[in-house]
Design an enzyme around this catalytic site. Structure first.
Site, PDB file in Angstrom:
ATOM      1  N   LYS A   1      10.929  -1.443 -10.546  1.00 15.11           N
ATOM      2  CA  LYS A   1       9.599  -0.996 -10.163  1.00 15.11           C
ATOM      3  C   LYS A   1       9.457  -1.133  -8.666  1.00 15.11           C
ATOM      4  CE  LYS A   1       6.443  -3.090  -9.052  1.00 15.11           C
ATOM      5  NZ  LYS A   1       5.907  -3.528  -7.687  1.00 15.11           N
TER       6      LYS A   1
ATOM      7  N   THR B   1       9.040  -4.172  -2.396  1.00 11.85           N
ATOM      8  CA  THR B   1       8.157  -4.893  -3.314  1.00 11.85           C
ATOM      9  C   THR B   1       8.597  -4.473  -4.705  1.00 11.85           C
ATOM     10  OG1 THR B   1       5.925  -5.340  -4.044  1.00 11.85           O
ATOM     11  CG2 THR B   1       6.310  -3.149  -3.152  1.00 11.85           C
TER      12      THR B   1
ATOM     13  N   GLU C   1       4.465   5.376  -2.320  1.00 12.54           N
ATOM     14  CA  GLU C   1       3.026   5.609  -2.286  1.00 12.54           C
ATOM     15  C   GLU C   1       2.653   6.735  -1.330  1.00 12.54           C
ATOM     16  OE1 GLU C   1       1.756   1.000  -3.308  1.00 12.54           O
ATOM     17  OE2 GLU C   1       1.801   1.689  -1.226  1.00 12.54           O
TER      18      GLU C   1
ATOM     19  N   ASN D   1      -3.512   1.988   0.401  1.00 10.10           N
ATOM     20  CA  ASN D   1      -3.286   0.638   0.921  1.00 10.10           C
ATOM     21  C   ASN D   1      -4.460   0.069   1.704  1.00 10.10           C
ATOM     22  OD1 ASN D   1      -0.363  -0.331   0.348  1.00 10.10           O
ATOM     23  ND2 ASN D   1      -0.186   1.845   0.806  1.00 10.10           N
TER      24      ASN D   1
ATOM     25  N   THR E   1      -9.082  -4.487  -3.528  1.00  5.88           N
ATOM     26  CA  THR E   1     -10.413  -4.315  -4.089  1.00  5.88           C
ATOM     27  C   THR E   1     -10.472  -3.126  -5.053  1.00  5.88           C
ATOM     28  OG1 THR E   1     -11.054  -3.004  -2.155  1.00  5.88           O
ATOM     29  CG2 THR E   1     -11.577  -5.349  -2.137  1.00  5.88           C
TER      30      THR E   1
END
Length: 390
Positions: free
Chosen positions: A175, A186, A266, A385, A390
């Site tokens: 992942k 990551t 991303e 990002n 949040t």
């Protein structure tokens, strides 16, 4: 095409409530084979998550029977309490697996732990530990796909792979969609094989494979606290390949997963291969490729379909690699827009309308070459990002 493709492995993926949306978030991979050897490669970040510190210790012993992984929380920067949570996860997994399969007779030191998600918050153990028990109940020989789904965070799709040797197999899952930088990403990755291989052979194969695959993807130049790549061998095939054979298969599996990671980066609209040739040595080639991959001016130009080769040459010039600026050639998607450090073919000939981009840089300084893979920098990356926590 998963971690359960090799013989001797079961896996599962379940929803334990770590993710607010109810998606799968706990995965388990278990080695039932006659062997349980392991090797691992971890983040080079000095700030390491608790599961990385734990699993580094476990891997030094050379034996791992199970890997428990969670998304929905990184358990990084959580202090001694976070490390105790990791230890408790390993103890709980070992006890529950032993209860379910008494012949395994596991202790905490037989269990590797991996976590991924937001940094700085402890994991909700009252949810995680029941999730581990559910994952144990769900273990199957075809559970690899569910496990790959459960470790996703901002990924849009699961990443799995398989590479076949003569009578033995390597499988894997990974992942990662951001913070993809050298010393891995990551990312979490579990590789499995039913080959017979000792810890030293596994370690040599895994490090050689990572060096030319995971260590050469660089999405955004950011290094994570949780990077872990594990290679488990069950020995269930009864066949012991040479280190060279094992390395080739592990490298093929890692390359496939690395390409899936960078393709799912991303916000990416471009998948970019930076080929550096004519370097004095491998280190120079990688350094140049990495400098271009991390250059935001290059990445934003490619997002805008602008073959701005001056930005590429300027990035090359920030390195300590051996080269003469007046000797460097640059091609973008096959068009040599720069020759001998100056303008060459018309940049308008470069077609950047597709997703795949190849930048080729010839340093004319030696025989070495290397490829670094990256992606463009888009509005979507900034949006995703800017409000991640949040």
């Amino acid at each position: 095409m998963t971690v359960t493709a090799p013989r001797g492995f079961r896996a599962s993926g379940v929803a334990a409530g770590l993710k607010s949306g109810g998606a799968p978030d706990v995965a388990l991979v278990v080695n039932d084979g006659p062997d349980a050897t392991v090797a691992g490669v971890f983040t080079a970040n000095r700030v390491k998550a608790a599961p990385v510190l734990w699993t580094q210790q476990v891997v030094r012993g050379g034996v791992v029977r199970a890997v428990v992984l969670n998304s929905g929380g990184a358990n990084a920067c959580t202090g001694p309490a976070g490390f105790q949570d990791t230890h408790a996860t390993a103890e709980h997994t070992a006890a529950a697996l032993t209860s379910a399969s008494p012949r395994l007779r596991l202790g905490a030191a037989d269990v590797a732990v991996c976590s991924t998600g937001l940094i700085g918050e402890r994991l909700p153990m009252p949810k995680l530990l029941p999730g581990v028990r559910a994952a144990i109940r769900g273990l199957t020989r075809d559970g690899g796909a569910a496990a790959a789904q459960a470790i996703m965070t901002t990924d849009t799709k699961p990443k799995t792979t398989v590479a076949a040797g003569p009578g033995w197999t390597v499988g894997g899952m990974a992942k990662g969609a951001g913070m993809l930088a050298p010393a891995m990403a990551t990312m979490l990755c579990v590789l499995t094989t039913d080959a017979v291989a000792g810890p030293d052979s596994l370690d040599a194969a895994l490090r050689a494979a990572c060096r030319v695959t995971f260590d050469r993807i660089d999405s955004d130049g950011c290094m994570s606290t949780n990077d872990t790549v594990l290679l488990l061998a069950s020995g269930a095939s009864g066949i012991e390949p040479t280190v060279e054979e094992l390395t080739a298969a592990v490298t093929a599996a890692c390359h496939d997963l690395a390409q899936q990671l960078i393709a799912d980066a991303e916000g990416a609209t471009k998948q970019i291969a930076i080929e550096v040739v004519g370097a004095a040595d491998d280190d120079d080639a990688v350094e140049v490729g990495r400098a271009v991959a991390r250059n935001n001016l290059v990445k934003t130009a490619l997002f805008g379909n602008d073959p701005n080769w001056g930005r590429i040459l300027a990035a090359v010039g920030t390195t300590a690699a051996v080269f003469e600026p007046d000797d460097v050639d640059v091609a973008v998607n096959g068009v040599w827009v720069c020759r001998a450090g100056s303008a060459a073919e018309d940049r308008s000939l470069v077609d950047l309308t597709g997703r795949d981009v190849t930048i080729r840089i010839d340093l004319h300084a030696g025989p070495a070459e290397a490829t670094v893979w990256t992606n463009d920098l888009s509005h979507a990356y900034v949006h995703e990002n800017s409000a991640y926590s949040t």
